[in-house]
Design a protein around this motif. Structure first.
Motif, PDB file in Angstrom:
ATOM      1  N   ARG A  67       0.857  -1.185   0.000  1.00 25.01           N
ATOM      2  CA  ARG A  67       0.000   0.000   0.000  1.00 25.01           C
ATOM      3  C   ARG A  67       0.890   1.230   0.000  1.00 25.01           C
ATOM      4  O   ARG A  67       1.863   1.310   0.736  1.00 25.01           O
ATOM      5  CB  ARG A  67      -0.946   0.016   1.199  1.00 25.01           C
ATOM      6  CG  ARG A  67      -1.987  -1.099   1.153  1.00 25.01           C
ATOM      7  CD  ARG A  67      -3.060  -0.927   2.210  1.00 25.01           C
ATOM      8  NE  ARG A  67      -4.090  -1.941   2.078  1.00 25.01           N
ATOM      9  CZ  ARG A  67      -5.120  -1.851   1.247  1.00 25.01           C
ATOM     10  NH1 ARG A  67      -5.264  -0.766   0.481  1.00 25.01           N
ATOM     11  NH2 ARG A  67      -6.011  -2.813   1.161  1.00 25.01           N
ATOM     12  N   GLN A  68       0.503   2.194  -0.816  1.00 18.55           N
ATOM     13  CA  GLN A  68       1.375   3.340  -1.031  1.00 18.55           C
ATOM     14  C   GLN A  68       1.515   4.223   0.204  1.00 18.55           C
ATOM     15  O   GLN A  68       2.507   4.931   0.348  1.00 18.55           O
ATOM     16  CB  GLN A  68       0.855   4.174  -2.208  1.00 18.55           C
ATOM     17  CG  GLN A  68       0.870   3.424  -3.533  1.00 18.55           C
ATOM     18  CD  GLN A  68       0.422   4.290  -4.686  1.00 18.55           C
ATOM     19  OE1 GLN A  68       0.076   5.457  -4.511  1.00 18.55           O
ATOM     20  NE2 GLN A  68       0.430   3.715  -5.884  1.00 18.55           N
ATOM     21  N   ASP A  69       0.549   4.208   1.108  1.00 23.56           N
ATOM     22  CA  ASP A  69       0.641   5.051   2.293  1.00 23.56           C
ATOM     23  C   ASP A  69       1.300   4.346   3.466  1.00 23.56           C
ATOM     24  O   ASP A  69       1.307   4.868   4.580  1.00 23.56           O
ATOM     25  CB  ASP A  69      -0.755   5.528   2.707  1.00 23.56           C
ATOM     26  CG  ASP A  69      -1.732   4.366   2.903  1.00 23.56           C
ATOM     27  OD1 ASP A  69      -1.381   3.239   2.522  1.00 23.56           O
ATOM     28  OD2 ASP A  69      -2.838   4.601   3.431  1.00 23.56           O
ATOM     29  N   ASP A 109      -2.168  -1.476  -3.611  1.00 25.75           N
ATOM     30  CA  ASP A 109      -3.535  -1.068  -3.226  1.00 25.75           C
ATOM     31  C   ASP A 109      -4.568  -2.047  -3.770  1.00 25.75           C
ATOM     32  O   ASP A 109      -5.594  -1.650  -4.364  1.00 25.75           O
ATOM     33  CB  ASP A 109      -3.837   0.355  -3.711  1.00 25.75           C
ATOM     34  CG  ASP A 109      -2.949   1.387  -3.039  1.00 25.75           C
ATOM     35  OD1 ASP A 109      -2.469   1.112  -1.924  1.00 25.75           O
ATOM     36  OD2 ASP A 109      -2.723   2.450  -3.633  1.00 25.75           O
ATOM     37  N   ASP A 110      -4.299  -3.334  -3.582  1.00 23.76           N
ATOM     38  CA  ASP A 110      -5.194  -4.429  -3.964  1.00 23.76           C
ATOM     39  C   ASP A 110      -5.433  -4.517  -5.461  1.00 23.76           C
ATOM     40  O   ASP A 110      -6.386  -5.162  -5.909  1.00 23.76           O
ATOM     41  CB  ASP A 110      -6.552  -4.303  -3.247  1.00 23.76           C
ATOM     42  CG  ASP A 110      -6.409  -4.400  -1.745  1.00 23.76           C
ATOM     43  OD1 ASP A 110      -5.458  -5.071  -1.288  1.00 23.76           O
ATOM     44  OD2 ASP A 110      -7.235  -3.793  -1.022  1.00 23.76           O
TER      45      ASP A 110
END
Length: 692
Positions: free
Chosen positions: A226-228, A550-551
Motif C-alpha cells: 500500500r502506497q501510504d 492497493d489491492d
C-alpha cells in the motif's frame, strides 16, 4: 531373503527436502517388533539411491536399528492405470479417425452435388436448333440448392462432432503422456523395500531417509503493498517439478539451495619441484592387509551356518520375485573407514570380477588381468605366486596355487597395480561375512545396484532440462556462496509428472517505500521503483514477483537477491504522472596568462513536475566526467551528492551524481548544476570539445 518371521510394514511419505537438484525423502513406518527383529518396509521408489538409505527409531524407546539393506521385489500387477489411460487414448483416437472419415465422405458428396450441370444431348449436323427447356434448368437448380442446403447443415454437425472428438483425443493424449511416473506400466510390478534389523521389543516408530534424483525448484513471490505504508507482505512461493517416481501427497515440504551431490573428498597438496619437470608418479593404491583380519569373523563362524530360507524372491525385471532364493545381499558399505587400513590389490580383467584389494578372489573369479598401459599382464594366480607370501595369504583348507603356465608374461616384482575403477574409493564396497573367506573384509568395486533402477534415475534426471518460468533463476545461481533452507508452513501435494507446481512456503515481512528514479541524460522519463529492505535472518533469492499495489495487480517484475539486512531497488515501470525536462548549455573559452587553457563550461537545468495526488521522492541522476590525466581538471558547481561506490551489479558508475527531491502533490522543482573541464590548449578531448 525373507524368512518366516519377517514382518511387512507399510510406510507413508512424511517429509521432503528439495535441493537445487534432487530431494531427500523421509518415510514413517509403525509396527510391533517381531521376535527375530527383522521387518520389511515397503513403498520406496525405484529411483532411490540405495547408498543413501538411513533408518532410525523415533522417540526414546529402547529399540534401535542395527542393520538396513535394500531389496527389490517383483509381483504380478493388478489394475494398471497407465494401460487404462493408453487404452482410452487409443479408443478416442479411433473415434476421431472415424469422425474425420465421415466428414471427408460428406465433403466429397457436397462436391459431387455442386458439380451437377445440365448436359444437352449431342446435336447432329442436320438437326435444327432446339429450344432450351428453362423449366428443367430451374428444377435442377432448385434441386441442387435444396440438396446443398441440407448437406451443408449436416456438414456443420459433422464438423462439430469431429472438433469434440479431436478435443477429447488431445486431452486423453496429454493425460497419457503426462501420466505420473508413480504408475507402473509393466505387467510385473517391481517395488523397492528396506529390510531392517531391530534390537528391542514393543511398538516402535521408524523413520527412513533416502535420496532421489529428478526434483528441482525455483523461488517465486507475491508482493502486496500500500502506497501510504512503509511495510509490505512478501509471500514466498516455490515452483517445484519432480519426476522421482512417487507422488508427494500431503507431505511437509522444505526447500534448500545446497547441492545434494556436493563433493566430499578432501583436498590434498602435492609437492612443488624446482628444476627439470618430472612426471608425478601415480599412487599404487595398494595397502597391506590389516593384522588379524581373519580373526574379525571368528565369532560369526562360531555361530554356525545361517538357516535356509523357506521362500524368497526370484530375479525378475531387475529385481526379485517370490519363488526362489536370491544370491546373498551385499553387506552395507562401511563409511568413514581409512583407506590406509583397507587392503588393496591389482585390477581384474575385463568382464570378470576384479581381485580383492589386499588379497585374492575365489578361484572361480581369478582371470587374466591387464596392466595400466593396456597390454596383457600376468594372471592373478601368477601375480600372487610372484608376490611375497605375506602379501597373498592362502585361504584355510585351500591348496597352494600351481606355478604359472609356460609362456606366461614375466612377472614384475612389487605390489599389484589396481585399475582406475579400483582406485575410485567412493565406489568401493567392503565385503561382509557372507562372501567366501578369502574375500571378507576387503574392498571391491561396487557394481550398479539395479540396472532397471539406473534407467529410472536417468529418466528422472530429464526434469533438470525443464524450461524455467519467466524471470526465474536457479537457486544455486542466486544463493551465492551461502546455503539457505525454507520450510513450508503447510503440507502440499506434488505429483510426479515432471511439470511445475506452485507451493506456498511462508510469508516474509519486508520494508518497502516507493521512490522514483530519473536519468534525464539518457531518457526524460521517470520510473517508479520499490526500495525493499530485508530485516529477516534469511536471504531472499532472485525470482519473479507479482506486485500488487492497493489491492490491484500491477505487474510481474524480477526480484533481486536480498541478503539479510540488504536493501535493493526494484523497478515498476514508467510513471506517467511525473514529468521531467532537461536542458544543457555549453560555453568554450580560454584562460591563463597566454590563453593556454581551454575551459569547457557545462550547464545542466532539470525541471520536475508532479501531477500525482500524493507527494513523491525523486532521485535525479546526472554524470560528471572523470579523468586520469594530471593536466585535466574538473570543477563541479552543483548541490548534488556523490553516491557510495559499491561492488555489486547495481552499483553506480564512476562520476554519477544524485539529486534527491521531495515533491508535494501537484508541485514542481527546478535543479541547476554544472561542471567545468579545464584542458591544456595543446590538447583536445577525443571526439571534439563541443559535446553535450
Amino acid at each position: 531373503m525373507k524368512s518366516e518371521g519377517t514382518r511387512r510394514w507399510a510406510s507413508d511419505l512424511d517429509a521432503v527436502v528439495v535441493y537445487a537438484q534432487g530431494a531427500l525423502c523421509s518415510r514413517v513406518a509403525r509396527g510391533t517388533v517381531p521376535p527375530d527383529g527383522t521387518v520389511r518396509v515397503a513403498g520406496l521408489p525405484r529411483t532411490m539411491d540405495p547408498d543413501s538409505l538411513r533408518a532410525k527409531v523415533l522417540g526414546t524407546g529402547g529399540a534401535r536399528v542395527t542393520g538396513v539393506r535394500v531389496e527389490v521385489e517383483a509381483q504380478p500387477s493388478g489394475t494398471d492405470s497407465a494401460d487404462a489411460l493408453r487404452r482410452e487414448m487409443e479408443r478416442l483416437r479411433d473415434i476421431s479417425a472415424a469422425a474425420r472419415a465421415r466428414r471427408d465422405r460428406h465433403e466429397g458428396l457436397i462436391t459431387e452435388v455442386a458439380a451437377l450441370r445440365p448436359v444437352p444431348p449431342a446435336r447432329r449436323r442436320e438437326d435444327p436448333h432446339r429450344t432450351t427447356p428453362v423449366d428443367a434448368w430451374l428444377r435442377l437448380a432448385d434441386f441442387v440448392d435444396h440438396r446443398l442446403t441440407h448437406l451443408h447443415r449436416r456438414l456443420g454437425e459433422l464438423e462439430e462432432e469431429l472438433r469434440l472428438a479431436d478435443h477429447e483425443f488431445e486431452v486423453a493424449l496429454d493425460r497419457w503422456s503426462r501420466a505420473s511416473t508413480d504408475v507402473q506400466s509393466a505387467h510385473v510390478h517391481t517395488s523397492v523395500c528396506a529390510v531392517l534389523t531391530l534390537d528391542g521389543s514393543g511398538d516402535v516408530e521408524l523413520e527412513l531417509e533416502y535420496g532421489v534424483p529428478g526434483a528441482v525448484w525455483v523461488p517465486t513471490y507475491r508482493l502486496a503493498h500500500r502506497q501510504d505504508e512503509d511495510t509490505g507482505s512478501l509471500v514466498l512461493r516455490a515452483s517445484v517439478a519432480q519426476r522421482t517416481g512417487e507422488d508427494w501427497t500431503g507431505v511437509r515440504v522444505a526447500l534448500a539451495t545446497a547441492d545434494l551431490r556436493r563433493r566430499t573428498d578432501l583436498p590434498r597438496l602435492r609437492s612443488m619441484r624446482v628444476g627439470r619437470r618430472q612426471a608425478v608418479p601415480a599412487p599404487s593404491g595398494w595397502r597391506e592387509p590389516p593384522a588379524g583380519l581373519a580373526d574379525l569373523f571368528a565369532g560369526y563362524d562360531a555361530a554356525g551356518p545361517r538357516p535356509e530360507p523357506t521362500g524368497g524372491p526370484v530375479a525378475s525385471a531387475g529385481g526379485f520375485a517370490p519363488g526362489a532364493v536370491p544370491p546373498p545381499p551385499p553387506a552395507p558399505q562401511m563409511y568413514g573407514m581409512p583407506v590406509a587400513a583397507a587392503p588393496m590389490a591389482s585390477a581384474g580383467g575385463p568382464g570378470a570380477a576384479p581381485e580383492a584389494f589386499g588379497g585374492a578372489m575365489p578361484d572361480a573369479a581369478r582371470t587374466v588381468g591387464s596392466r595400466p598401459g593396456g597390454g596383457a599382464g600376468p594372471t592373478a594366480r601368477s601375480r600372487r605366486a610372484a608376490a611375497p607370501a605375506s602379501l597373498a595369504p592362502a585361504a584355510p583348507g585351500r591348496a597352494a596355487p600351481p606355478p604359472p603356465p609356460p609362456g606366461a608374461a614375466p612377472v614384475t616384482a612389487g605390489p599389484p597395480r589396481p585399475s582406475d575403477a579400483e582406485l575410485d574409493y567412493a565406489a568401493l564396497l567392503l565385503r561382509g561375512p557372507d562372501v567366501p573367506a578369502d574375500g571378507r573384509g576387503r574392498l571391491f568395486p561396487h557394481a550398479p545396484f539395479d540396472a532397471v533402477a539406473v534407467e529410472y534415475r536417468r529418466r528422472a534426471e530429464a526434469v533438470v532440462a525443464l524450461p524455467l518460468p519467466g524471470h526465474a533463476v536457479r537457486p544455486r545461481e542466486s544463493a551465492g556462496s551461502f546455503d539457505h533452507r525454507f520450510d513450508a508452513a503447510a503440507r502440499a501435494d506434488i505429483p510426479s509428472d515432471g511439470t511445475w507446481h506452485t507451493v506456498t512456503v511462508t510469508e516474509i515481512p519486508v520494508g518497502l517505500r516507493t521512490e522514483y528514479l530519473c536519468v534525464p541524460a539518457v531518457e526524460q522519463t521517470t520510473y517508479a521503483t520499490l526500495v525493499l529492505s530485508n530485516a529477516t535472518d534469511q536471504a531472499l533469492l532472485a525470482g519473479p514477483v507479482e506486485v500488487t499495489v492497493d489491492d490491484e495487480f500491477l505487474l510481474t517484475a524480477a526480484l533481486p537477491t536480498l541478503a539479510p539486512g540488504d536493501v535493493r531497488r526494484m523497478g515498476l515501470g514508467p510513471a506517467e504522472g511525473i514529468q521531467v525536462t532537461r536542458r544543457t548549455n555549453l560555453r568554450e573559452s580560454t584562460s591563463g596568462l597566454r590563453g593556454n587553457t581551454t575551459v569547457l563550461d557545462h550547464r545542466v537545468h532539470v525541471e520536475l513536475a508532479n501531477r500525482l495526488a500524493r507527494p513523491v521522492t525523486i532521485e535525479v541522476h546526472e554524470q560528471v566526467p572523470v579523468t586520469s590525466h594530471a593536466d585535466v581538471r574538473i570543477e563541479e558547481r552543483a548541490d548534488w551528492v556523490t553516491p557510495e561506490q559499491g561492488t555489486g551489479p547495481d552499483s553506480p558508475a564512476p562520476g554519477t551524481r544524485v539529486w534527491r527531491v521531495d515533491l508535494p502533490a501537484g508541485g514542481g522543482a527546478a535543479l541547476d548544476g554544472g561542471y567545468e573541464i579545464r584542458v591544456p590548449a595543446a590538447k583536445a578531448i577525443v571526439g571534439g570539445n563541443r559535446r553535450s
